[in-house]
Design a protein around this motif. Sequence first.
Motif, PDB file in Angstrom:
ATOM      1  N   THR A 200       6.676 -14.765 -21.395  1.00 13.75           N
ATOM      2  CA  THR A 200       7.692 -14.005 -20.665  1.00 13.75           C
ATOM      3  C   THR A 200       7.321 -13.752 -19.205  1.00 13.75           C
ATOM      4  O   THR A 200       8.205 -13.551 -18.379  1.00 13.75           O
ATOM      5  CB  THR A 200       7.979 -12.659 -21.349  1.00 13.75           C
ATOM      6  N   CYS A 201       6.027 -13.748 -18.893  1.00 13.85           N
ATOM      7  CA  CYS A 201       5.622 -13.586 -17.496  1.00 13.85           C
ATOM      8  C   CYS A 201       4.137 -13.873 -17.322  1.00 13.85           C
ATOM      9  O   CYS A 201       3.373 -13.898 -18.288  1.00 13.85           O
ATOM     10  CB  CYS A 201       5.943 -12.189 -16.964  1.00 13.85           C
TER      11      CYS A 201
ATOM     12  N   VAL B  39       1.163 -12.317 -14.772  1.00 13.41           N
ATOM     13  CA  VAL B  39       0.888 -11.239 -13.830  1.00 13.41           C
ATOM     14  C   VAL B  39      -0.462 -11.499 -13.166  1.00 13.41           C
ATOM     15  O   VAL B  39      -1.450 -11.759 -13.850  1.00 13.41           O
ATOM     16  CB  VAL B  39       0.861  -9.868 -14.550  1.00 13.41           C
TER      17      VAL B  39
ATOM     18  N   HIS C  11       6.459 -13.721  -2.862  1.00 10.69           N
ATOM     19  CA  HIS C  11       5.333 -13.534  -3.785  1.00 10.69           C
ATOM     20  C   HIS C  11       4.083 -13.082  -3.023  1.00 10.69           C
ATOM     21  O   HIS C  11       3.402 -12.136  -3.430  1.00 10.69           O
ATOM     22  CB  HIS C  11       5.034 -14.826  -4.552  1.00 10.69           C
TER      23      HIS C  11
ATOM     24  N   ARG D 164       3.471 -12.306 -23.317  1.00 12.23           N
ATOM     25  CA  ARG D 164       4.688 -12.481 -24.104  1.00 12.23           C
ATOM     26  C   ARG D 164       5.051 -11.077 -24.558  1.00 12.23           C
ATOM     27  O   ARG D 164       4.392 -10.499 -25.408  1.00 12.23           O
ATOM     28  CB  ARG D 164       4.485 -13.405 -25.302  1.00 12.23           C
TER      29      ARG D 164
ATOM     30  N   LYS E  27       4.228 -10.690 -10.111  1.00 10.21           N
ATOM     31  CA  LYS E  27       4.655 -11.091 -11.451  1.00 10.21           C
ATOM     32  C   LYS E  27       5.537 -12.333 -11.327  1.00 10.21           C
ATOM     33  O   LYS E  27       6.488 -12.341 -10.540  1.00 10.21           O
ATOM     34  CB  LYS E  27       5.444  -9.944 -12.081  1.00 10.21           C
ATOM     35  N   PHE E  28       5.191 -13.365 -12.096  1.00 11.08           N
ATOM     36  CA  PHE E  28       5.980 -14.591 -12.121  1.00 11.08           C
ATOM     37  C   PHE E  28       6.744 -14.647 -13.441  1.00 11.08           C
ATOM     38  O   PHE E  28       6.148 -14.527 -14.512  1.00 11.08           O
ATOM     39  CB  PHE E  28       5.063 -15.818 -12.009  1.00 11.08           C
ATOM     40  N   SER E  29       8.045 -14.830 -13.362  1.00 14.57           N
ATOM     41  CA  SER E  29       8.884 -14.946 -14.561  1.00 14.57           C
ATOM     42  C   SER E  29       9.045 -16.428 -14.901  1.00 14.57           C
ATOM     43  O   SER E  29       8.696 -17.299 -14.098  1.00 14.57           O
ATOM     44  CB  SER E  29      10.245 -14.301 -14.302  1.00 14.57           C
ATOM     45  N   PRO E  30       9.600 -16.754 -16.071  1.00 12.25           N
ATOM     46  CA  PRO E  30       9.825 -18.162 -16.417  1.00 12.25           C
ATOM     47  C   PRO E  30      10.677 -18.907 -15.380  1.00 12.25           C
ATOM     48  O   PRO E  30      10.530 -20.113 -15.207  1.00 12.25           O
ATOM     49  CB  PRO E  30      10.532 -18.084 -17.769  1.00 12.25           C
TER      50      PRO E  30
ATOM     51  N   ASP F  89      10.304 -18.860 -12.302  1.00 17.33           N
ATOM     52  CA  ASP F  89       9.432 -19.285 -11.210  1.00 17.33           C
ATOM     53  C   ASP F  89       8.677 -20.575 -11.521  1.00 17.33           C
ATOM     54  O   ASP F  89       7.895 -21.048 -10.700  1.00 17.33           O
ATOM     55  CB  ASP F  89       8.417 -18.183 -10.876  1.00 17.33           C
TER      56      ASP F  89
END
Length: 91
Positions: A76-77, A79, A52, A9, A63-66, A68
Amino acid sequence: MKIWAKVMRGDKILRDVVYEGEHKLTASGFCDAVQNVAYLIDISTPVLLPAHLKHFASFNRVKFSPADFIEEVDFTCVVLEAVREDKPVKR
């Protein structure tokens, strides 16, 4: 494959885990590893795209964001970083 997974976060790590499994860096192996990591850090599994896997294979990091995730998330992500095991140099 050994992966360090971090739920973030902002710049703060909320949860992290080091996962080690006998997965090869293939589409199915990466998918299995991500599912196991998601279970260990208690998040839903992100939607995995070929990009990915390509990014993880090229840069040892993804890195996966919301966006995804199908469900709403409170971070927030996420990793994932490949952990390289250095072997001692013989002299």
